[in-house]
Design a protein around this motif. Structure first.
Motif, mmCIF file in Angstrom:
data_model
loop_
_atom_site.group_PDB
_atom_site.id
_atom_site.type_symbol
_atom_site.label_atom_id
_atom_site.label_comp_id
_atom_site.label_asym_id
_atom_site.label_seq_id
_atom_site.Cartn_x
_atom_site.Cartn_y
_atom_site.Cartn_z
ATOM 1 N N LEU A 33 0.858 -1.181 0.000
ATOM 2 C CA LEU A 33 0.000 0.000 0.000
ATOM 3 C C LEU A 33 0.891 1.225 0.000
ATOM 4 O O LEU A 33 1.706 1.414 0.898
ATOM 5 C CB LEU A 33 -0.901 0.010 1.239
ATOM 6 N N LYS B 202 -3.356 4.570 4.320
ATOM 7 C CA LYS B 202 -2.729 3.241 4.185
ATOM 8 C C LYS B 202 -3.001 2.391 5.431
ATOM 9 O O LYS B 202 -3.313 1.215 5.325
ATOM 10 C CB LYS B 202 -1.206 3.366 4.001
ATOM 11 N N GLY B 203 -2.886 3.011 6.599
ATOM 12 C CA GLY B 203 -3.083 2.270 7.854
ATOM 13 C C GLY B 203 -4.503 1.760 7.979
ATOM 14 O O GLY B 203 -4.735 0.573 8.256
ATOM 15 N N GLY C 51 -5.175 -0.798 5.282
ATOM 16 C CA GLY C 51 -4.384 -1.997 5.582
ATOM 17 C C GLY C 51 -5.044 -2.846 6.660
ATOM 18 O O GLY C 51 -5.125 -4.069 6.546
ATOM 19 N N ILE D 207 -0.311 -7.757 8.584
ATOM 20 C CA ILE D 207 0.024 -6.433 8.066
ATOM 21 C C ILE D 207 1.340 -6.008 8.697
ATOM 22 O O ILE D 207 1.521 -6.137 9.903
ATOM 23 C CB ILE D 207 -1.109 -5.417 8.321
ATOM 24 N N ALA E 160 3.665 -2.917 9.147
ATOM 25 C CA ALA E 160 3.708 -1.453 9.054
ATOM 26 C C ALA E 160 5.030 -0.989 9.647
ATOM 27 O O ALA E 160 5.234 -1.066 10.864
ATOM 28 C CB ALA E 160 2.523 -0.843 9.798
ATOM 29 N N ASP F 173 2.601 -1.750 4.726
ATOM 30 C CA ASP F 173 2.169 -0.349 4.893
ATOM 31 C C ASP F 173 3.409 0.466 5.278
ATOM 32 O O ASP F 173 3.977 0.265 6.338
ATOM 33 C CB ASP F 173 1.100 -0.306 6.001
#
Ligand code: AMP
Length: 218
Positions: free
Chosen positions: A7, A15-16, A19, A30, A32, A86
């Motif tokens: 993303l 994005k968060g 995601g 995910i 990040a 992410d």
């Protein structure tokens, strides 16, 4: 899923939030890097101190540090069949590292760029509030918590990120233009890049995201 979904989009593009929705739907991990680095920043020692300073200023942490933490994270068994990324890659060397890891595991890389105009991004970033416990993201303008500054899910007081201030936001967006735009170009040339409109409400953006993902696999 057997692929890595990246993303992309400037800070505040969603994005968060997207995601988290996608991870739930695909039952996929995910990853990040911003969250991972905030964890590092909370740790004692020189690395933690440096990462904290860099994050708060809005600059990018070095590719060497990223190579280390992402290499370790993606080697864990839960990422064997892919994951959602992410905030990584944000530079060309990081994109090349990801290509190497994905090729070694026979995983396709799909990249989705969430587009939001600059004037909207600033409002999103200054209004953002996050639950330190479960990671749920709120926004005082667009998605407030039910009761003032407290997480709907677990009642924890919400926090404002140290880098969601005007000065750091300007630096983060400048870093995006300089270091991350070339990554989009890199994936565009490989035919792996798709764009979605990130200005609609989150559920609508998410439908666009699912459509694009369905298109990738067909
Ligand atoms: P984010 O939560 O994705 O907005 O990231 C917050 C901050 O963490 C960024 O402004 C950078 O300082 C750092 N960071 C996160 N991901 C990366 C990355 N891939 N490369 C370099 N720095 C990163």
């Amino acid at each position: 899923m057997a692929c890595v979904i990246v993303l992309m989009g400037p800070q505040g593009a969603g994005k968060g939030t997207q995601g988290q929705m996608l991870a739930k739907r695909l039952q996929a991990p995910i990853v990040a890097t911003g969250d991972m680095l905030r964890e590092v920043a909370r740790s004692d020692g020189e690395l933690g101190r440096q990462v904290k300073l860099i994050q708060e200023s809005g600059n990018l942490v070095s590719d060497e540090v990223l190579a280390e933490i992402i290499g370790e994270r993606l080697s864990r068994s839960d990422c064997e069949n892919g994951c959602i990324l992410d905030g990584f890659p944000r530079t060309l060397p990081q994109a090349k590292q990801l290509d190497g890891i994905a090729a070694g595991r026979n995983l396709d890389v799909f990249v989705i760029n969430i587009e939001v105009p600059r004037d909207q991004l600033r409002k999103r970033l200054t209004g953002r509030r996050t639950c330190p416990s479960c990671g749920t993201i709120y926004n005082v303008h667009f998605k407030p918590s039910k009761s003032d500054n407290v997480c709907d899910l677990d009642g924890q007081p919400l926090q404002t990120r140290a880098d969601d201030n005007e000065q750091a936001i300007a630096r983060r967006l400048a870093a995006y233009d300089e270091m991350t735009q070339p990554v989009l170009e890199y994936y565009r040339k490989q035919g792996k890049l798709r764009h979605i409109d990130g200005t609609a409400p989150a559920e609508e953006v998410y439908r666009g995201l699912e459509n694009v993902i369905a298109g990738f696999s067909s």
